[in-house]
Design an enzyme around this catalytic site. Structure first.
Site, short mmCIF file in Angstrom:
data_model
loop_
_atom_site.label_atom_id
_atom_site.label_comp_id
_atom_site.label_asym_id
_atom_site.label_seq_id
_atom_site.Cartn_x
_atom_site.Cartn_y
_atom_site.Cartn_z
N CYS A 186 -37.25 -11.41 -10.80
CA CYS A 186 -37.42 -10.42 -11.87
C CYS A 186 -38.81 -9.79 -11.86
CB CYS A 186 -37.19 -11.11 -13.22
SG CYS A 186 -38.42 -12.38 -13.54
N GLN A 241 -30.90 -9.65 3.17
CA GLN A 241 -29.53 -10.04 3.55
C GLN A 241 -28.61 -9.84 2.34
OE1 GLN A 241 -29.24 -13.81 5.62
NE2 GLN A 241 -30.79 -13.22 7.11
N ASN A 250 -47.37 -16.87 -22.12
CA ASN A 250 -45.99 -17.23 -22.44
C ASN A 250 -45.32 -18.06 -21.33
OD1 ASN A 250 -43.80 -17.19 -24.25
ND2 ASN A 250 -42.80 -15.58 -23.08
N ALA A 262 -48.46 -22.93 -9.48
CA ALA A 262 -47.46 -21.91 -9.81
C ALA A 262 -47.45 -20.79 -8.76
CB ALA A 262 -47.71 -21.37 -11.21
N GLN A 289 -16.22 -15.75 -2.95
CA GLN A 289 -16.02 -15.73 -1.50
C GLN A 289 -14.54 -15.77 -1.16
OE1 GLN A 289 -19.35 -18.95 -1.04
NE2 GLN A 289 -18.65 -18.46 1.00
N PHE A 329 -22.94 -19.16 0.30
CA PHE A 329 -23.17 -20.41 1.03
C PHE A 329 -22.06 -21.46 0.78
CE2 PHE A 329 -27.34 -18.79 -0.55
CZ PHE A 329 -27.66 -18.07 0.59
N MET A 389 -21.84 -11.15 1.70
CA MET A 389 -22.75 -11.97 0.89
C MET A 389 -24.10 -12.09 1.57
SD MET A 389 -20.40 -15.31 1.32
CE MET A 389 -19.53 -15.60 2.86
N ALA A 400 -16.50 -20.85 7.13
CA ALA A 400 -16.29 -21.50 8.43
C ALA A 400 -16.87 -20.69 9.59
CB ALA A 400 -14.80 -21.79 8.65
N GLU A 411 -22.86 -20.95 10.02
CA GLU A 411 -23.08 -22.33 9.59
C GLU A 411 -23.93 -23.19 10.52
OE1 GLU A 411 -18.81 -23.24 9.09
OE2 GLU A 411 -19.39 -23.81 7.08
C1 LIG Z 1 -42.81 -21.21 -12.96
C2 LIG Z 1 -43.98 -21.95 -13.53
C3 LIG Z 1 -44.72 -22.77 -12.70
C4 LIG Z 1 -45.80 -23.48 -13.22
N1 LIG Z 1 -46.49 -24.28 -12.37
C5 LIG Z 1 -47.53 -25.03 -12.87
C6 LIG Z 1 -48.25 -25.94 -12.03
O1 LIG Z 1 -47.97 -26.03 -10.84
N2 LIG Z 1 -49.22 -26.68 -12.59
C7 LIG Z 1 -49.54 -26.56 -13.91
O2 LIG Z 1 -50.43 -27.25 -14.37
N3 LIG Z 1 -48.90 -25.70 -14.71
C8 LIG Z 1 -47.90 -24.95 -14.23
N4 LIG Z 1 -47.22 -24.10 -15.06
C9 LIG Z 1 -47.59 -24.06 -16.45
C10 LIG Z 1 -48.59 -22.95 -16.73
O3 LIG Z 1 -49.63 -22.88 -15.88
C11 LIG Z 1 -49.16 -23.22 -18.01
O4 LIG Z 1 -48.04 -23.10 -18.75
C12 LIG Z 1 -50.27 -22.24 -18.44
O5 LIG Z 1 -51.52 -22.82 -18.32
C13 LIG Z 1 -50.06 -21.85 -19.86
O6 LIG Z 1 -50.67 -20.63 -20.11
P1 LIG Z 1 -49.97 -19.51 -20.98
O7 LIG Z 1 -51.00 -18.53 -21.33
O8 LIG Z 1 -48.83 -18.94 -20.30
O9 LIG Z 1 -49.50 -20.34 -22.24
P2 LIG Z 1 -48.58 -19.93 -23.45
O10 LIG Z 1 -47.17 -20.22 -23.11
O11 LIG Z 1 -48.86 -18.54 -23.86
O12 LIG Z 1 -49.10 -20.97 -24.53
C14 LIG Z 1 -49.21 -22.30 -24.22
C15 LIG Z 1 -49.74 -23.16 -25.38
O13 LIG Z 1 -51.15 -23.13 -25.41
C16 LIG Z 1 -51.64 -22.80 -26.71
N5 LIG Z 1 -52.82 -21.94 -26.55
C17 LIG Z 1 -52.93 -20.92 -25.67
N6 LIG Z 1 -54.18 -20.40 -25.75
C18 LIG Z 1 -54.83 -21.09 -26.68
C19 LIG Z 1 -56.15 -21.02 -27.23
N7 LIG Z 1 -57.04 -20.12 -26.80
N8 LIG Z 1 -56.51 -21.91 -28.19
C20 LIG Z 1 -55.62 -22.82 -28.63
N9 LIG Z 1 -54.35 -22.93 -28.16
C21 LIG Z 1 -53.97 -22.08 -27.20
C22 LIG Z 1 -50.47 -22.09 -27.35
O14 LIG Z 1 -50.48 -22.23 -28.74
C23 LIG Z 1 -49.27 -22.77 -26.73
O15 LIG Z 1 -48.90 -23.89 -27.46
C24 LIG Z 1 -46.14 -23.36 -14.58
C25 LIG Z 1 -45.40 -22.54 -15.42
C26 LIG Z 1 -44.32 -21.82 -14.90
C27 LIG Z 1 -43.53 -20.94 -15.80
S1 FES Z 2 -31.78 -11.84 0.80
FE1 FES Z 2 -33.18 -13.11 -0.24
S2 FES Z 2 -31.91 -14.29 -1.51
FE2 FES Z 2 -30.50 -13.20 -0.31
S1 FES Z 3 -35.59 -14.77 -13.29
FE1 FES Z 3 -37.64 -14.50 -13.73
S2 FES Z 3 -38.61 -15.73 -12.28
FE2 FES Z 3 -36.53 -16.22 -12.01
#
Ligand SMILES: Cc1cc2nc3c(=O)[nH]c(=O)nc-3n(C[C@H](O)[C@H](O)[C@H](O)COP(=O)(O)OP(=O)(O)OC[C@H]3O[C@@H](n4cnc5c(N)ncnc54)[C@H](O)[C@@H]3O)c2cc1C
Ligand code: FES
Ligand code: FES
Length: 1296
Positions: free
Chosen positions: A27, A88, A272, A349, A738, A769, A1010, A1051, A1228
């Site tokens: 997305c 693909q 978020n 991330a 499929q 798949f 597919m 297949a 396959e």
């Molecule tokens: C696909 C994916 C992969 C990820 N991989 C990792 C990873 O490998 N390792 C890892 O550690 N994390 C990972 N995360 C988590 C991500 O890094 C943390 O969620 C990030 O640090 C949160 O930041 P945010 O701004 O998005 O938080 P938000 O979702 O916006 O908020 C998070 C929380 O923090 C609080 N908050 C935010 N800012 C403040 C502030 N200034 N003061 C007080 N409270 C505050 C909010 O109230 C809320 O409760 C991953 C998340 C996703 C979706």
């Molecule tokens: S081409 Fe990437 S998921 Fe199918």
């Molecule tokens: S649909 Fe948004 S990252 Fe997978």
């Protein structure tokens, strides 16, 4: 969220839903904002599924539709991914395009590292990533250098030999559009300076220089003017009120503090990425949300004398840039903290998430108090983080399931300072994550080590102290307690070595680090896969690497998948209600609460089915809705039908089901064996005389191999739209299947309606798949029941978590074997019993087992061979077809036998394989099918030669001798894979070829597109026979109304069969046209067609193809596809991490119809094999609940997993008299090649064990995860943590 808004409100469906949790990148869109401080527009790639609409005030959003289209002008990014065969099934393509587009907006001349980092968060399940990189690397003006031989990778053109008769110039840069940044969309001037505006949300399309692009404007209250942003005018608070949520963007910090005091429970949302997934996936609702992303004070960056202060609202990407700036300015000595942080941030991330999320960096356990909790009071906010740079020795460590884009299993930060000019510890801090509910400081250890000299004694004492202090309870969430404990000690050891090395360099202290230890300190570097080089080309479309027929539409977001079809008037949505118990009687179902909820139309269950409540497959019934009893968690009991998908989802969680548990309940193969719980039929295949073979053998070996299952993880989840036509019971289904014909039949049986009134349309699938054959038919029948009951159209789109829970995947296998062999490794007899976990119903498991048995000989002439196949009946969701269909499991277990025999004989594994191989010109398989292994042996020999196998074995030996904590291994396997359905009647297909009066040609066939390129090949074939350009031929969709009773596209047989049917249809037409061609040789095609029409010659023909054989004669397959694969890996014995170094594949695809598509299938299949054999691990709770649902828990290969050297060679001069134009089925077979990594890892572990005086035979199961690798490399650290066998605790997860 932005994704739902784009797709459903604005109708921009190019942006795809893949997971809803930021974990797949499908997305991805670009968000641009004016930054008044830098006085420039900044562009960020973000995941629209986590981007709240309200956070986009003042931002411009560009989607894939915005940058180019086939109707106006393509953007070079779109063109190059398409032309390089990087699309693909195309479902990931718009996300890939937008990630790359954003990179180019920020940096028109990126490096390969930039591209690698940018695409790290975009998953693709089809291509294997290499062609995507091929297309995008053309934007770099640097030529990458291959580290292993020092050559530019463009010069390593050994993959396709010039003598080859296939076209190998897979992608030409001739005539591609140049990148011209001046042509890019301009940032809307309204968002730089604007005036107060009205209270509306507006979206519109703006046409600028021929491009359509989409900008989101939020004119709510007002748009802050430039002066306001610059602080000259007072900003104001923004409020958005939704149905359930109120959103407030405070005016400034003061306002935020005030709001926080007033509404202390309201979360402060910035990126978020923590709150969003909970809202999307867990249904968490926050009535009030405070947005901190627009508060300037939270975004400030201040450099100080001893470090930098970074505002708590700065994204991780901004933080990384700041740290990189610090590293550059401070130099390597002073910037250690920053280097350690950057190293960690790079793996954390994805780029998109780092662009959104804020930092949680804080090396203090006082701050993080519990899981997801901090010491902040509810009314407090974090303003900024100070990051000092003065600490001399700092390091960060991290081990995850996948090296990038994965939460860590254990991470650690350590720092030490020494007394002036000495190695006496002044201060030491050791922190661990992943060993408790929050950050843990090894306080006691640190205190005890202070004042000690940094020497071996400190290492010994420190290790013991840590072992005592850091306790990982067996009940820890995520399990893996022994592994975690081993990592705790291993990380400390790594830190010890790092610091010692530096002290040595500074000539402080007297420690000498053994040279062979040093490589342990080098982290594995993620590299970019190299290009597949070229061979010759020809003019005929057959044999040429024509681009996938729909690649451009896929790259522009124009390609329509089932959920992109606009909603029909009155359309409803259906959401499944599933069982939460594994084996229980249904006492009652109460849907009253759900029915009272807003938007809910009805609840359906078994009693609403007008026809039969069962799916029948080869006389094996399976209930559509569980009626009296449930037999797995995730079984469908009912479904809620509501006006919107959100309402249906929410209400389906409110259906109250009362159960009464039933015994027995078990989930694993071992338990099923104990209960003798097997499905019928039990299969057996045998040749020779086992007893004689065992008698003559020098040795007998008994052992077993377990192979875990696999989730399909097609990027497009399962679903359909069922539309009642309101006349004579007619029903149209737009379905991702499929096997459209099976869906049609099942829906008919469910509704009690004849098949002739049900039409299934399949335009394309976002990956299948094998997973979209069976379960989609049940889902279709359920949606059709809902449509029948309500008389309205019904849409069903499974969310990723539900898809994984309900539809299941590849079955786990256990092979138990007894083998008799000679001293030279010749195997005389092998008796293998295969057990598969079939789950709660048979589904296709019996045929999967049959395929495993039919492949148990692979390429080996084992004279006495017996296989038993038992499908275990357990209380798990029933397993189903998956690319390879039992083949990889059958093959891997015999390969394991050969591997073990070689280890026991003390011989190289390739030698034992070679000695046992089929070599005679005419051979019979164990199922008595006659074949020639000639091309298999050629593949094997070419693979040995092209991979430089012998020479590399020597290099590996040397490497292993000089490196104690890193080891390398190599493995090569041959392949013989049967093509076609062993169920004979499936080997048929038809195609309808229509010629219209304007000369254009429309083909309909029974296969489904597919991503494998079935339509492209069909068009190539038709183009050759009709002698019309490919552009005049079109394939619209697969439709049961056009071609009836088609077999599933599976297949590896679909393209063969469809190709033959298309050929037959076209030849029939040409025979009819022949007299006219002779009579009017000067006529153009169109004149000929018009003349034929006037002469009343039918311009429509049905082509048909079938293949007849008799399984009782031994001919289980139409023919065999051959190949060989060699892979080299390196493992880190201290962490269990591994790196795929190089893979060479030689594949016999006969005379390829389209080498680009075939190479794509080989690479894509191989990369799925990488997942199957190394990182994809499904975990079930002891109660039978699938824990690994969604990309955050279940890791499919990402870009970082692809070997930097991946050479695919198509075998030259290989013929196949059986299939169309001498080609071969290829879909396959390559999955199995992933096992070379498994065996290479095993070799590397064996090398480590050999050095430590341990047995080279050790239990090891697939997938070879980091945990298993680390624990198999036994050493003093793993031995310090013997599992406490006396305490029997409930495990976190079980091996099913
Ligand atoms: C696909 C994916 C992969 C990820 N991989 C990792 C990873 O490998 N390792 C890892 O550690 N994390 C990972 N995360 C988590 C991500 O890094 C943390 O969620 C990030 O640090 C949160 O930041 P945010 O701004 O998005 O938080 P938000 O979702 O916006 O908020 C998070 C929380 O923090 C609080 N908050 C935010 N800012 C403040 C502030 N200034 N003061 C007080 N409270 C505050 C909010 O109230 C809320 O409760 C991953 C998340 C996703 C979706
Ligand atoms: S081409 Fe990437 S998921 Fe199918
Ligand atoms: S649909 Fe948004 S990252 Fe997978």
């Amino acid at each position: 969220m932005l994704l739902a808004y784009l797709r459903r409100k604005v109708g921009l469906t190019g942006t795809k839903y893949g997971c809803g949790g930021g974990g797949c990148g499908a997305c991805t869109v670009m968000v641009s904002r004016y930054d008044p401080i830098q006085e420039t527009v900044l562009h960020w790639s973000v995941t629209a599924c986590l981007q709240p609409i309200c956070s986009l005030h003042g931002a411009a959003v560009v989607t894939v539709e915005g940058i180019g289209s086939t109707k106006t002008k393509l953007h070079p990014v779109q063109e190059r991914i398409a032309k390089a065969h990087g699309s693909q099934c195309g479902f990931c393509t718009p996300g890939m395009v937008m990630s790359m587009y954003t990179l180019l907006r920020n940096n028109p001349q990126p490096t390969m590292e930039d591209i690698r980092e940018t695409l790290g968060g975009n998953l693709c399940r089809c291509t294997g990533y290499r062609p995507i990189i091929d297309g995008f690397k053309t934007f770099c003006n640097v030529r990458t250098v291959n580290s292993s031989n020092g050559k530019c990778c463009m010069e390593n053109s050994n993959s396709h030999n010039n003598e080859s008769d296939i076209s190998g110039e897979l992608f030409s840069m001739d005539n591609v559009l140049p990148l011209d940044p001046t042509q890019d969309l301009i940032f809307p001037p309204e968002l730089l300076v604007s005036k107060p505006c009205v209270l509306v949300v507006a979206n519109r399309k703006v046409n600028i220089s021929g491009h359509y692009f989409f900008i989101l404007f939020f004119y709510l209250h007002f748009i802050p003017s430039f002066q306001q942003i610059m602080g000259k005018k007072k900003a104001e608070r923004l409020c958005f009120q939704g149905e359930k949520v109120r959103w407030i963007s405070p005016a400034d910090l003061k306002d935020l503090i005030k709001l926080k005091a007033e509404y202390s429970n309201a979360p402060l949302l910035v990126g978020n990425t923590t709150i969003g997934p909970k809202m999307n996936l867990k249904g968490t609702v926050h009535p009030l949300v405070l947005y901190g992303g627009s508060i300037p004070e939270l975004r400030t960056i201040k450099w100080r004398n001893n470090g930098v202060t970074v505002g708590a609202g700065c994204s991780l990407s901004v933080l990384k840039d700041v740290l990189l700036q610090g590293i550059e300015e401070l130099g390597p000595e002073k910037s250690r903290v920053y280097q350690a942080l950057v190293q960690t941030l790079q793996c954390l991330a994805s780029k998109q998430i780092r662009n959104m999320a804020v930092s949680k960096i804080c090396l203090s356990e006082e701050f993080f108090t519990d899981f997801g909790k901090t010491a902040l009071r509810p009314d407090e906010i974090l303003l900024a983080i100070d990051i000092p740079h003065s600490r001399p020795f700092v390091s960060a460590f991290r081990q995850a399931q996948r090296r990038e884009f994965s939460f860590s299993i254990v991470n650690s930060g350590m720092r030490v300072t020494f007394r002036h000019d000495s190695n006496v510890v002044e201060n030491l801090d050791i922190f661990y994550g992943g060993v408790g509910p929050t950050l843990v400081k090894a306080r006691h250890t640190c205190k005890e080590l202070m004042g000690r000299k940094w020497d071996e004694k400190l290492l010994v004492v420190g290790t013991q102290l840590l072992e005592e202090e850091i306790y990982v309870p067996p009940t820890a969430p995520g399990g893996q307690e022994e592994y975690r404990k081993a990592l705790v000690l291993s990380f400390f050891f790594k830190f010890y070595m790092q610091v010692t090395l530096e002290l040595q360099q500074k000539e402080v202290g007297m420690n000498d680090l053994p040279l062979e230890y040093l490589s342990a300190l080098k982290p594995f570097k993620n590299e970019v896969p190299q290009l597949v080089p070229e061979t010759q080309s020809s003019n005929d479309p057959v044999g040429r690497p024509n681009v996938h027929q729909a690649a451009l539409q896929q790259a522009t977001g124009e390609a329509v998948y089932y959920d992109d079809i606009p909603s029909v008037k009155g359309e409803l949505f259906v959401s499944m209600v599933t069982s939460t118990r594994a084996h229980a009687k249904i006492i009652s179902i109460d849907a009253s609460m759900a029915l009272a909820m807003s938007g809910v139309v009805t609840f359906i269950s078994a009693k609403d089915v007008p026809g039969q409540n069962r799916r029948l497959w080869f006389n094996n019934p399976e209930e559509l809705f569980a009626e009296e009893e449930v037999i797995c968690v995730g079984q469908i009991i009912g479904a809620i039908v509501a006006e919107t998908r959100e309402q249906a989802k929410r209400a389906s969680e409110q259906v109250d089901i009362t159960y009464e548990d039933i015994q027995p309940v078990f989930f694993t193969i071992e338990e099923a064996i104990e209960h003798q719980s097997f499905f019928d039929p039990k299969r057996k295949l045998e040749r020779g005389n086992l007893e004689e073979g065992f008698e003559k053998a020098d040795h007998i070996l008994e052992g077993e191999l377990y192979m875990g299952g696999q989730e399909h993880f097609y990027m497009e989840t399962q679903g359909l739209i069922a539309i009642p036509k309101g006349e004579a019971g007619e029903l149209e289904l737009y379905v991702a299947s499929q096997h459209a014909a099976y869906t049609q039949v099942l829906v008919g049986i469910t509704l009690g309606i004849d098949s002739n009134k049900i039409t299934c349309h399949v335009k394309r699938l976002g990956g299948g798949f094998g997973g979209k054959v069976m379960k989609i038919a049940s889902l279709s029948a359920i949606a059709a029941t809902a449509a029948y009951k309500t008389g309205r159209a019904v849409r069903c789109v499974l969310e990723r978590e539900d898809d994984m829970l309900i539809t299941s995947g590849r079955s786990p296998f256990l092979g138990k074997y007894k083998v008799g062999y000679l001293n030279d490794g010749t195997i005389l007899a092998a008796d293998i019993t295969y057990y598969s976990n079939g789950g709660c119903t048979l589904d296709e498991s019996s045929f999967i087992m049959e395929k495993a048995l039919l492949h148990m000989d692979n390429g080996y002439k084992i004279p006495n061979l017996r296989g038993h196949g038992l499908v275990c009946k357990t209380y798990l969701p029933s397993y189903t077809a998956f690319r390879g269909f039992g083949g990889p499991q059958g093959l891997t277990i015999i390969e394991s036998v050969l591997h073990e025999v070689a280890a026991r004989c003390g011989l190289p594994a390739h030698q034992v394989r070679d000695i046992n191989m089929y070599k005679d010109e005419k051979c019979y398989t164990h199922h008595k099918q006659l074949f020639s292994p000639h091309d298999m042996v050629r593949c094997w020999n070419e693979c040995l030669e092209k991979s430089d196998y012998t020479h590399r074995c020597l290099s590996i030996k040397q490497f292993n001798a000089h490196n104690h904590w890193k080891k390398r291994g190599i493995s090569i396997v041959p392949l013989k894979f049967g093509i076609g359905f062993s169920k004979g009647f499936y080997n048929q297909v038809a195609a309808l070829v229509n010629i219209y009066k304007d000369g254009s040609v429309l083909i309909s066939h029974g296969g489904t597109e597919m991503g494998q390129g079935i339509n492209t090949k069909a068009i190539q074939i038709a183009s050759r026979i009709l002698k019309v350009p490919m552009s005049s031929i079109h394939i619209k969709e697969t439709c049961t109304g056009n071609v009836p009773n088609a077999a599933p596209s599976a297949a590896s047989f679909g393209t063969d069969a469809v190709g033959m049917a298309v050929k037959d249809g076209c030849e029939k037409l040409m025979r009819r046209l022949e007299p006219l061609i002779k009579k009017h040789p000067q006529f153009t095609w169109q004149q000929l067609v018009v003349e034929a029409y006037c002469q009343k010659i039918s311009l429509s023909a049905t082509g048909f193809f079938m293949y007849a054989f008799n399984l009782s004669d031994g001919n289980a397959y139409y023919y065999f596809t051959f190949g060989a694969c060699c892979s080299e890996v390196e493992i880190d014995c201290l962490t269990g991490d591994h790196k795929n170094i190089r893979t060479d594949i030689v594949m016999d695809v006969g005379r390829s119809i389209n080498p680009a598509l075939d190479v794509g299938q080989v690479e894509g299949g191989f990369v799925q094999g990488i997942g199957l054999y190394t990182i994809e691990e499904l975990q079930f709770s002891p109660e039978g609940v699938l824990l690994t649902r969604g990309p955050s828990r279940y890791k499919i290969p990402a870009l970082c997993d692809i070997p930097p050297q991946l050479n695919v060679h198509l075998l030259r001069n290989a013929d196949n008299p059986h299939a169309i134009y001498s080609s071969k089925g290829i879909g396959e077979p390559p999955v199995f090649f992933g096992c070379t990594l498994f065996f290479a890892i095993k070799e590397a572990i064996a090398a480590a064990r050999r050095e430590r005086g341990l047995s080279e035979s050790f239990p090891f199961s697939s997938p070879a995860t980091a945990e298993k690798i680390r624990m198999a490399c036994e050493d003093c650290f793993t031995r310090m943590n013997p599992p406490d066998r006396k305490v029997k605790t409930k495990p976190w997860a079980i091996n099913v």
